[in-house]
Design a protein around this motif. Sequence first.
Motif, PDB file in Angstrom:
ATOM      1  N   UNK A  39      41.099  52.333  -5.625  1.00  0.00           N
ATOM      2  CA  UNK A  39      41.950  51.352  -6.298  1.00  0.00           C
ATOM      3  C   UNK A  39      41.906  51.481  -7.815  1.00  0.00           C
ATOM      4  N   UNK A  40      40.771  51.894  -8.377  1.00  0.00           N
ATOM      5  CA  UNK A  40      40.687  52.042  -9.833  1.00  0.00           C
ATOM      6  C   UNK A  40      41.627  53.153 -10.314  1.00  0.00           C
ATOM      7  N   UNK A  41      41.557  54.299  -9.670  1.00  0.00           N
ATOM      8  CA  UNK A  41      42.434  55.419 -10.040  1.00  0.00           C
ATOM      9  C   UNK A  41      43.895  55.054  -9.803  1.00  0.00           C
ATOM     10  N   UNK A  42      44.155  54.329  -8.725  1.00  0.00           N
ATOM     11  CA  UNK A  42      45.531  53.927  -8.429  1.00  0.00           C
ATOM     12  C   UNK A  42      46.072  52.985  -9.500  1.00  0.00           C
ATOM     13  N   UNK A  43      45.262  52.045  -9.950  1.00  0.00           N
ATOM     14  CA  UNK A  43      45.705  51.103 -10.977  1.00  0.00           C
ATOM     15  C   UNK A  43      45.971  51.837 -12.292  1.00  0.00           C
ATOM     16  N   UNK A  44      45.110  52.764 -12.655  1.00  0.00           N
ATOM     17  CA  UNK A  44      45.323  53.544 -13.886  1.00  0.00           C
ATOM     18  C   UNK A  44      46.607  54.363 -13.803  1.00  0.00           C
ATOM     19  N   UNK A  45      46.902  54.941 -12.633  1.00  0.00           N
ATOM     20  CA  UNK A  45      48.125  55.730 -12.474  1.00  0.00           C
ATOM     21  C   UNK A  45      49.364  54.855 -12.625  1.00  0.00           C
ATOM     22  N   UNK A  46      49.301  53.651 -12.105  1.00  0.00           N
ATOM     23  CA  UNK A  46      50.428  52.723 -12.256  1.00  0.00           C
ATOM     24  C   UNK A  46      50.703  52.473 -13.728  1.00  0.00           C
ATOM     25  N   UNK A  70      40.400  42.768  -6.011  1.00  0.00           N
ATOM     26  CA  UNK A  70      41.005  42.087  -7.146  1.00  0.00           C
ATOM     27  C   UNK A  70      40.217  42.290  -8.437  1.00  0.00           C
ATOM     28  N   UNK A  71      38.909  42.170  -8.374  1.00  0.00           N
ATOM     29  CA  UNK A  71      38.090  42.296  -9.588  1.00  0.00           C
ATOM     30  C   UNK A  71      38.230  43.683 -10.205  1.00  0.00           C
ATOM     31  N   UNK A  72      38.248  44.722  -9.395  1.00  0.00           N
ATOM     32  CA  UNK A  72      38.391  46.092  -9.910  1.00  0.00           C
ATOM     33  C   UNK A  72      39.761  46.290 -10.540  1.00  0.00           C
ATOM     34  N   UNK A  73      40.798  45.802  -9.877  1.00  0.00           N
ATOM     35  CA  UNK A  73      42.158  45.901 -10.416  1.00  0.00           C
ATOM     36  C   UNK A  73      42.257  45.103 -11.713  1.00  0.00           C
ATOM     37  N   UNK A  74      41.718  43.884 -11.705  1.00  0.00           N
ATOM     38  CA  UNK A  74      41.789  42.999 -12.860  1.00  0.00           C
ATOM     39  C   UNK A  74      41.092  43.594 -14.077  1.00  0.00           C
ATOM     40  N   UNK A  75      39.967  44.260 -13.867  1.00  0.00           N
ATOM     41  CA  UNK A  75      39.232  44.868 -14.983  1.00  0.00           C
ATOM     42  C   UNK A  75      40.083  45.937 -15.665  1.00  0.00           C
ATOM     43  N   UNK A  76      40.738  46.782 -14.888  1.00  0.00           N
ATOM     44  CA  UNK A  76      41.577  47.833 -15.466  1.00  0.00           C
ATOM     45  C   UNK A  76      42.830  47.232 -16.088  1.00  0.00           C
ATOM     46  N   UNK A  84      41.870  45.866 -19.415  1.00  0.00           N
ATOM     47  CA  UNK A  84      41.658  46.977 -20.349  1.00  0.00           C
ATOM     48  C   UNK A  84      42.997  47.537 -20.840  1.00  0.00           C
ATOM     49  N   UNK A  85      43.909  47.743 -19.927  1.00  0.00           N
ATOM     50  CA  UNK A  85      45.218  48.322 -20.275  1.00  0.00           C
ATOM     51  C   UNK A  85      46.057  47.371 -21.131  1.00  0.00           C
ATOM     52  N   UNK A  86      46.028  46.088 -20.806  1.00  0.00           N
ATOM     53  CA  UNK A  86      46.866  45.119 -21.516  1.00  0.00           C
ATOM     54  C   UNK A  86      46.227  44.628 -22.814  1.00  0.00           C
ATOM     55  N   UNK A  87      44.912  44.783 -22.950  1.00  0.00           N
ATOM     56  CA  UNK A  87      44.249  44.342 -24.169  1.00  0.00           C
ATOM     57  C   UNK A  87      44.415  42.849 -24.381  1.00  0.00           C
ATOM     58  N   UNK A  88      44.688  42.468 -25.626  1.00  0.00           N
ATOM     59  CA  UNK A  88      44.840  41.054 -25.959  1.00  0.00           C
ATOM     60  C   UNK A  88      46.168  40.476 -25.481  1.00  0.00           C
TER      61      UNK A  88
END
Length: 124
Positions: free
Chosen positions: A45-52, A83-89, A92-96
Amino acid sequence: MKPITVAENARAIGPYSAAAKANGFLFTAGQMPVGRDGKIVPGGVEAQTRQIFENVRNILATQRIDLSAVVKTTVFVADLEEYAAINAIYAEEMGAHKPARSTVQVARLPMDARVEIEFVAQCG
């Protein structure tokens, strides 16, 4: 409505556009975690979220905007335990930048993906 296609991303897996521009907004289709080869990226899921996020940045770039233009997202997850793994990425991606967001667990996603995300951005 103006359909948007992106050469850097895989083609849509169905009869729809990757994104559409209408009335000053860009609406993406649900972004799947697929690489340019059209296959789900390995790595969970972490790699998948980053690819999205890589795929959506390519779409936003066609309109000369970035993630700061996003006003709403909808996150579809196969298992809320991830959810927690997706939410962390996501954080990170969205920042503030914190657009409105909904998260929904679904019974199954296309291609057995673990996550899919829709984005709505203001593009003037």
